[in-house]
Design an enzyme around this catalytic site. Structure first.
Site, short mmCIF file in Angstrom:
data_model
loop_
_atom_site.label_atom_id
_atom_site.label_comp_id
_atom_site.label_asym_id
_atom_site.label_seq_id
_atom_site.Cartn_x
_atom_site.Cartn_y
_atom_site.Cartn_z
CE LYS A 173 0.38 1.61 7.05
NZ LYS A 173 1.78 1.63 6.96
CD GLU A 248 -7.04 15.18 0.73
OE1 GLU A 248 -8.18 15.27 0.78
OE2 GLU A 248 -6.46 15.60 -0.28
CB CYS A 282 -1.01 13.83 -4.89
SG CYS A 282 -1.09 14.94 -3.71
CD GLU A 385 -1.30 9.27 -8.76
OE1 GLU A 385 -1.45 8.45 -8.16
OE2 GLU A 385 -1.16 10.70 -8.26
O1 TXE Z 1 0.16 4.12 -1.79
P1 TXE Z 1 -0.55 3.07 -0.79
P2 TXE Z 1 1.61 3.52 -2.44
C1 TXE Z 1 -0.14 7.11 -5.44
C2 TXE Z 1 0.84 6.78 -6.46
C3 TXE Z 1 1.52 5.52 -6.05
C4 TXE Z 1 0.16 4.68 -5.68
C5 TXE Z 1 0.51 3.60 -4.76
O2 TXE Z 1 0.51 6.67 -7.96
O3 TXE Z 1 2.11 4.92 -7.09
O4 TXE Z 1 -0.52 5.61 -4.86
O5 TXE Z 1 1.55 4.22 -3.85
C6 TXE Z 1 -1.34 2.12 3.52
N1 TXE Z 1 -5.45 -0.19 4.43
N2 TXE Z 1 0.08 7.91 -4.50
O6 TXE Z 1 1.72 1.83 -2.61
O7 TXE Z 1 -0.66 1.69 -0.93
C7 TXE Z 1 0.13 2.01 3.29
O8 TXE Z 1 0.74 1.28 4.17
C8 TXE Z 1 -5.18 0.74 5.11
C9 TXE Z 1 -0.60 9.16 -4.40
O9 TXE Z 1 2.71 3.95 -1.41
O10 TXE Z 1 -2.07 3.99 -1.03
C10 TXE Z 1 0.69 3.41 3.41
O11 TXE Z 1 0.78 3.98 4.67
N3 TXE Z 1 -3.99 1.37 4.73
C11 TXE Z 1 -0.52 9.70 -2.92
C12 TXE Z 1 -0.64 4.41 2.69
O12 TXE Z 1 -1.71 3.31 3.03
C13 TXE Z 1 -3.36 0.80 3.76
C14 TXE Z 1 0.74 9.63 -2.25
C15 TXE Z 1 -0.48 4.61 1.31
O13 TXE Z 1 0.06 3.61 0.70
C16 TXE Z 1 -3.82 -0.34 2.90
C17 TXE Z 1 1.50 8.11 -2.32
C18 TXE Z 1 -4.90 -0.75 3.33
N4 TXE Z 1 -5.54 -2.09 2.62
C19 TXE Z 1 0.90 7.35 -3.44
N5 TXE Z 1 -2.93 -0.58 2.12
C20 TXE Z 1 -0.73 11.10 -2.66
N6 TXE Z 1 -2.01 11.17 -2.88
O14 TXE Z 1 -0.18 11.99 -2.34
C21 TXE Z 1 -1.71 0.27 2.04
N7 TXE Z 1 -2.08 1.13 3.09
#
Ligand code: TXE
Length: 484
Positions: A173, A248, A282, A385
């Site tokens: 996904k 991660e 990240c 962050e």
């Molecule tokens: O990430 P999410 P978001 C950090 C960064 C950002 C924050 C939120 O600070 O502002 O995370 O970003 C899926 N069960 N990073 O909202 O929500 C979602 O659809 C299963 C760091 O984009 O974590 C997407 O495919 N899956 C990071 C994925 O999880 C779920 C990079 C990431 O979304 C879910 C990105 C659930 N309940 C953001 N809810 C890095 N480490 O590089 C959402 N998703």
């Protein structure tokens, strides 16, 4: 309006609910395509396809898996310009970055693990006079792979490649915010002749599709990259189901600059670490600590370099900085800059959207590279962050001080140390609590090394042998050795 489709059982199919989500182009702030608003029915179909494909795929000879994954890599290379443009339109990053980093790395991810499975080795333990023990590493079954929006194809393939290379099947996904390159990867997998059901891609919201994946009883293994808040939710879902999970997550990475650093290397290196991908990596270095004797001249040169970064239309080859991925991420950076002012910080440059954007981008999600001084480690801006082009610079006196600063947050993903003293570099690397420490460089990645974070930056390691181990199950076979 382009409507992308799910990839299930080797075919591109509509979401069962028949509804779609708008997909925005960050550079213009306008809807440019639609993505399936998937739900648990789509996940069920994908898991059923992956489950049906697993027996044959897990027994497919490594040489054949190698051939198919290398074919996928070749097709990524062949469509690199198209993929890079799609990534840039979807994510907002400069086309030059998509084309030089994200897309080539996606092909490399497949090649790395395609070749790795040809050279695996295992362990044998001889119980003298009694038995021979050998370890079988076997694929685990159907894997759930959930990836974020900041490096869409790079991080999706970083999970898909090892998972299917070792003989698992997968339900992936991608982020609903950046679905396009995953859709193009679906086409590439079909063109490569990947057997139906080996990889399935279900688009949609995390709370619907993502949670259906993590909760599905037939998904044995979950690899997640995203925010710490969501990572906690994924862990909570998987724990009672005894799934193997790799997380991660976020970071608040320190950049440590000693007075003896080679500034000709350090200034460009720390600026890149701060602002690459609009600070949406990240691993970005968002807290910069500079040894006092070098503090003022470093700040001056760093700000001068940050001001030279050209923020503009990511499709233009002259742009160093593109748009942030979403209005929410833009607002998040604005919020933290306002908070920094309230916490007593000084904004030395940036702090607001740029002016002078072209007509196409006037409503896009752009933010200038921002440098803040005057804050200490107790401030939220230095603890939370931001995930945008916003960094702080602070002075430090001793190695002990800066190690305490570096280790003073809940995160532990990465760090960089800039010094010409080799003994000092090794001392710092040993003391800093992070999964990766770069010395006089940043984002140099050897795919064989363990990759991941500690503390609230994640659980588990990906990369190289660690990824192969994560996606396989070690079984000990103990054979009685007949006494002669
Ligand atoms: O990430 P999410 P978001 C950090 C960064 C950002 C924050 C939120 O600070 O502002 O995370 O970003 C899926 N069960 N990073 O909202 O929500 C979602 O659809 C299963 C760091 O984009 O974590 C997407 O495919 N899956 C990071 C994925 O999880 C779920 C990079 C990431 O979304 C879910 C990105 C659930 N309940 C953001 N809810 C890095 N480490 O590089 C959402 N998703």
């Amino acid at each position: 309006m382009l409507r992308i489709l799910n990839y299930i059982n080797g075919r591109l199919v509509e979401p069962m609910g028949g509804t779609y989500l708008d997909n925005f182009e960050p550079a213009t702030g306008k809807v440019y395509s639609q993505v399936p608003d998937g739900d648990e029915r789509d996940v069920e179909a994908a898991v059923a396809a992956a489950d049906a494909a697993f027996p044959k795929w897990s027994r497919t000879p490594a040489a054949e898996r190698f051939r198919l994954l290398m074919k996928i890599a070749d097709l990524i290379d062949a469509r690199a310009d198209e993929l890079a443009r799609a990534e840039t339109i979807d994510n907002g990053k400069p086309l030059t970055l998509s084309r030089s980093l994200d897309i080539p790395r996606a092909a490399t991810n497949f090649r790395h693990f395609a070749t790795a499975i040809l050279h695996t080795h295992s362990e044998t333990h001889v119980t003298e006079g009694v038995a021979l023990n050998y370890t079988l590493r076997q694929p685990r079954g159907v894997c759930g792979l959930i990836s974020p929006w900041n490096l869409p194809l790079y991080l999706l393939t970083w999970k898909v490649a090892p998972a299917i290379a070792v003989g698992n099947t997968a339900v992936a996904k991608p982020s609903e915010i950046t679905p396009m390159t995953a859709y193009l990867l679906s086409q590439i997998c079909m063109d490569a002749g990947l057997p139906p059901g080996v990889l399935n891609i279900v688009h949609g919201l995390g709370a619907k599709v993502g949670s259906a994946i993590t909760a599905h009883p037939k998904i044995t293994t979950v690899s997640f990259t995203g925010g710490t808040v969501t990572g906690r939710e994924v862990a909570r879902t998987c724990a009672p189901l005894f799934k193997k999970v790799s997380l991660e997550l976020g970071g608040k990475n320190p950049t440590i600059v000693f007075a003896d650093a080679d500034m000709a290397l350090t200034i460009p290196g720390t600026v890149r670490a701060a602002f690459a991908n609009q600070g949406q990596v990240c691993l970005c270095g968002s807290r910069i600590y500079v040894e006092k004797p070098a503090y003022e001249p470093f700040v001056s040169r760093f700000v001068e370099a940050a001001k030279k970064l050209r923020v503009g239309d990511p499709l233009e080859p002259t742009s160093d900085q593109g748009a942030m991925v979403s209005k929410a991420q833009l607002d998040k950076s604005m919020f933290y800059v306002d908070l920094a002012r309230k916490e007593g910080g000084t904004i030395l440059c940036g702090g607001a959207p740029p002016t002078g954007l072209n007509e196409r981008c006037r409503d896009g999600y752009f933010f200038q590279p921002t440098v803040i001084t005057g804050l200490d480690d107790t401030c939220r801006v230095n603890r939370e962050e931001i995930f945008g082009p916003v960094v702080t610079i602070m002075p430090f006196s001793t190695e002990e001080d800066v190690v305490a600063h570096a280790n003073g947050t809940e995160y532990g993903l990465a760090a960089s140390v800039w010094t010409q003293s080799l003994p000092r570099a090794h001392r710092l690397a040993e003391k800093i609590q992070s999964g990766t420490v770069w010395v006089n460089c940043w984002l140099v990645r050897d795919l064989r090394v363990p990759f991941g974070g500690m503390k609230q930056s994640g659980v588990g390691r990906e990369g190289g042998d660690e990824a192969m181990r994560f996606f396989t199950e070690p079984k000990n076979v103990c054979v009685q050795v007949p006494q002669v």
